[in-house]
Design a protein around this motif. Structure first.
Motif, PDB file in Angstrom:
ATOM      1  N   THR A  72      20.970 -26.422  22.407  1.00 63.41           N
ATOM      2  CA  THR A  72      21.849 -25.298  22.754  1.00 63.41           C
ATOM      3  C   THR A  72      21.089 -24.221  23.515  1.00 63.41           C
ATOM      4  OG1 THR A  72      23.106 -25.707  20.730  1.00 63.41           O
ATOM      5  CG2 THR A  72      23.445 -23.599  21.813  1.00 63.41           C
ATOM      6  N   SER A  73      19.902 -23.892  23.044  1.00 62.45           N
ATOM      7  CA  SER A  73      19.146 -22.775  23.624  1.00 62.45           C
ATOM      8  C   SER A  73      18.670 -23.075  25.033  1.00 62.45           C
ATOM      9  CB  SER A  73      17.957 -22.445  22.723  1.00 62.45           C
ATOM     10  OG  SER A  73      18.391 -22.113  21.421  1.00 62.45           O
ATOM     11  N   VAL A  74      18.159 -24.288  25.259  1.00 66.29           N
ATOM     12  CA  VAL A  74      17.671 -24.638  26.584  1.00 66.29           C
ATOM     13  C   VAL A  74      18.817 -24.709  27.585  1.00 66.29           C
ATOM     14  CG1 VAL A  74      16.608 -26.467  27.964  1.00 66.29           C
ATOM     15  CG2 VAL A  74      15.579 -25.783  25.794  1.00 66.29           C
ATOM     16  N   LEU A  75      19.906 -25.388  27.226  1.00 67.23           N
ATOM     17  CA  LEU A  75      21.040 -25.483  28.145  1.00 67.23           C
ATOM     18  C   LEU A  75      21.633 -24.099  28.427  1.00 67.23           C
ATOM     19  CD1 LEU A  75      22.899 -28.694  26.886  1.00 67.23           C
ATOM     20  CD2 LEU A  75      21.505 -28.434  28.953  1.00 67.23           C
ATOM     21  N   CYS A  94      27.328 -26.697  33.388  1.00 71.46           N
ATOM     22  CA  CYS A  94      28.666 -26.467  32.852  1.00 71.46           C
ATOM     23  C   CYS A  94      28.694 -26.788  31.361  1.00 71.46           C
ATOM     24  CB  CYS A  94      29.698 -27.345  33.567  1.00 71.46           C
ATOM     25  SG  CYS A  94      29.716 -27.156  35.358  1.00 71.46           S
ATOM     26  N   GLY A  95      29.734 -26.277  30.685  1.00 70.60           N
ATOM     27  CA  GLY A  95      29.920 -26.607  29.285  1.00 70.60           C
ATOM     28  C   GLY A  95      28.989 -25.842  28.377  1.00 70.60           C
ATOM     29  N   GLY A  96      28.745 -26.396  27.216  1.00 73.11           N
ATOM     30  CA  GLY A  96      27.909 -25.751  26.214  1.00 73.11           C
ATOM     31  C   GLY A  96      28.392 -26.131  24.830  1.00 73.11           C
ATOM     32  N   GLY A 147      27.064 -30.610  27.499  1.00 74.96           N
ATOM     33  CA  GLY A 147      26.550 -29.981  28.707  1.00 74.96           C
ATOM     34  C   GLY A 147      26.656 -30.940  29.878  1.00 74.96           C
ATOM     35  N   PHE A 148      27.240 -30.483  30.970  1.00 80.47           N
ATOM     36  CA  PHE A 148      27.431 -31.319  32.159  1.00 80.47           C
ATOM     37  C   PHE A 148      26.740 -30.622  33.324  1.00 80.47           C
ATOM     38  CE2 PHE A 148      29.416 -33.453  35.666  1.00 80.47           C
ATOM     39  CZ  PHE A 148      29.845 -34.683  35.193  1.00 80.47           C
TER      40      PHE A 148
END
Length: 404
Positions: A72-75, A94-96, A147-148
């Protein structure tokens, strides 16, 4: 399409404090830009789809080296840092997590409209990767993060994560569009994990009759599907231990940073008056940018760049972190000038560290290295999430000076 890798990680709660989140965004964006400058967009997506490289990236950015929160943190850090410059860099995140994942289709449609892509194809790919990992492969993990990442060329990568509360593990799934074939027929090169009973696999080739007849479930022995996907299984222990680190690789980094005869040469490579502690961090960052896939088998080693927010292996040295961001940012800005040697200096530094390891075979003393880092921590503004003191180095406003 083949899923490119899987990682099993201990579930880990908590939030990333702003003093680290701001720095993660700046450093992550600079590393992303470095990879793009040297190797291009396809190479960046390939690296993001490698679970070992992704874990090393999170560790060098100061996240806990083994926990589920790294995803989560890196994305999130890359989305915040890269997207404002997506028109320039040609990469969109995108996303998350949670509600952010549900915004992925609308984000992809907006990008497709600007870039002239087939929006329906991108949205379909996003949904299918999620459906395959969440529904078609019943392995006990429920997705909560999607994540995309899509490039200006239309190529994409997916990083998503599921939770198994019973086992206390999160499982991260990585995809890369470079080998797109068929989502519904053996899209995975393998699914590897701890045995947990029978696994439902609706995308096994032998499930075709069931797909056509009733779009139902077929049960197969998972052992028949095992192949050779890259699988990263992180240990339950939170602290960094000697067995988690390749001490010869770390020894080469420390030798370049701290031995006087090697240090002088490395300073010339970067054209910077760096102290040995910053050079240690920059050498590990250079390896993340330029290292080959075989060099990321021990992602814990990269936590020796900037520590970890929970104090493992040592508190985050804010002064060193800020200086590392400055070095990388100045090298990227210098690359736009004639005779761009600073950016090439990072690549030469990485090659030099590799040569030192091959020639001298230095081996780090794990205990001595940890003792040294803890001894100098206070002087470098060492900080953890448990430290309520205000940051002892530059503020977030000052940090923005490193960005663009």
């Amino acid at each position: 399409m083949k899923r490119s890798g899987v990682a099993d990680l201990p579930l880990h709660g908590g939030r990333v404090p702003e003093w680290l989140a701001a720095r993660m965004s700046l450093l992550g964006t600079a590393i992303t830009e470095s990879v793009l400058v040297h190797y291009g967009r396809s190479a960046l997506l390939s690296r993001l789809s490698d679970p070992f490289w992704f874990q090393a990236l999170g560790a060098v950015m100061g996240m806990d080296w083994h926990s589920s929160g790294i995803t989560t943190s890196v994305l999130g850090a890359l989305k915040r840092g890269v997207n404002p410059r997506a028109h320039e860099l040609g990469v969109h995140f995108c996303g998350g997590r949670g509600r952010h994942s549900r915004k992925t289709p609308s984000e992809l449609r907006a990008i497709a409209e600007r870039r002239g892509f087939d929006a329906d194809a991108l949205v379909r790919a996003s949904r299918l990767t999620a459906r395959v990992d969440n529904n078609a492969i019943a392995d006990g993990f429920q997705l909560y993060l999607h994540g995309f990442i899509v490039s200006a060329d239309g190529e994409w990568a997916v990083v998503q994560q599921g939770m198994n509360a019973a086992s206390g593990l999160a499982r991260r799934y990585h995809w890369h569009s470079a080998t797109v074939r068929d989502f519904t027929c053996e899209p995975h090169s393998a699914i590897v994990g701890e045995p947990a009973g029978e696994i439902t696999n609706l995308v096994d080739q032998r499930a075709k009759p069931a797909q056509r007849a009733m779009v139902a479930i077929t049960r197969v022995d998972p052992a028949e599907s095992l192949a050779e996907a890259r699988k990263l299984v992180m240990p339950r222990h939170h602290d960094v231990r000697r067995a988690d680190v390749n001490l010869k690789r770390l020894g080469a980094v420390l030798a370049v940073a701290h031995q006087r005869d090697l240090h002088d040469f490395a300073e010339l490579l970067l054209l910077e008056g760096l102290g040995p502690r910053t050079l240690q961090s920059v050498a590990l960052i250079a390896e993340v940018v330029h290292g080959t896939a075989t060099r990321f088998a021990d992602p814990a080693r990269f936590s020796f760049a900037h520590g970890g927010k929970d104090g493992h292996p040592f508190p985050v040295p804010l002064a060193t972190y800020d200086e590392s961001i400055g070095v990388l940012r100045r090298s990227l800005d210098g690359a736009r000038l004639p005779g761009a040697e600073k950016l090439d200096g990072m690549a030469r530094l990485d090659r030099y560290v590799t040569a030192v390891r091959a020639r001298y075979e230095p081996e780090a003393s794990f205990d001595a290295t940890l003792a040294h880092e803890h001894a100098i921590s206070a002087s470098l503004g060492g900080r953890t999430v448990f430290d309520s003191r205000r940051a002892r180095t530059s503020s977030t406003r000052q940090l923005s000076l490193f960005g663009r």
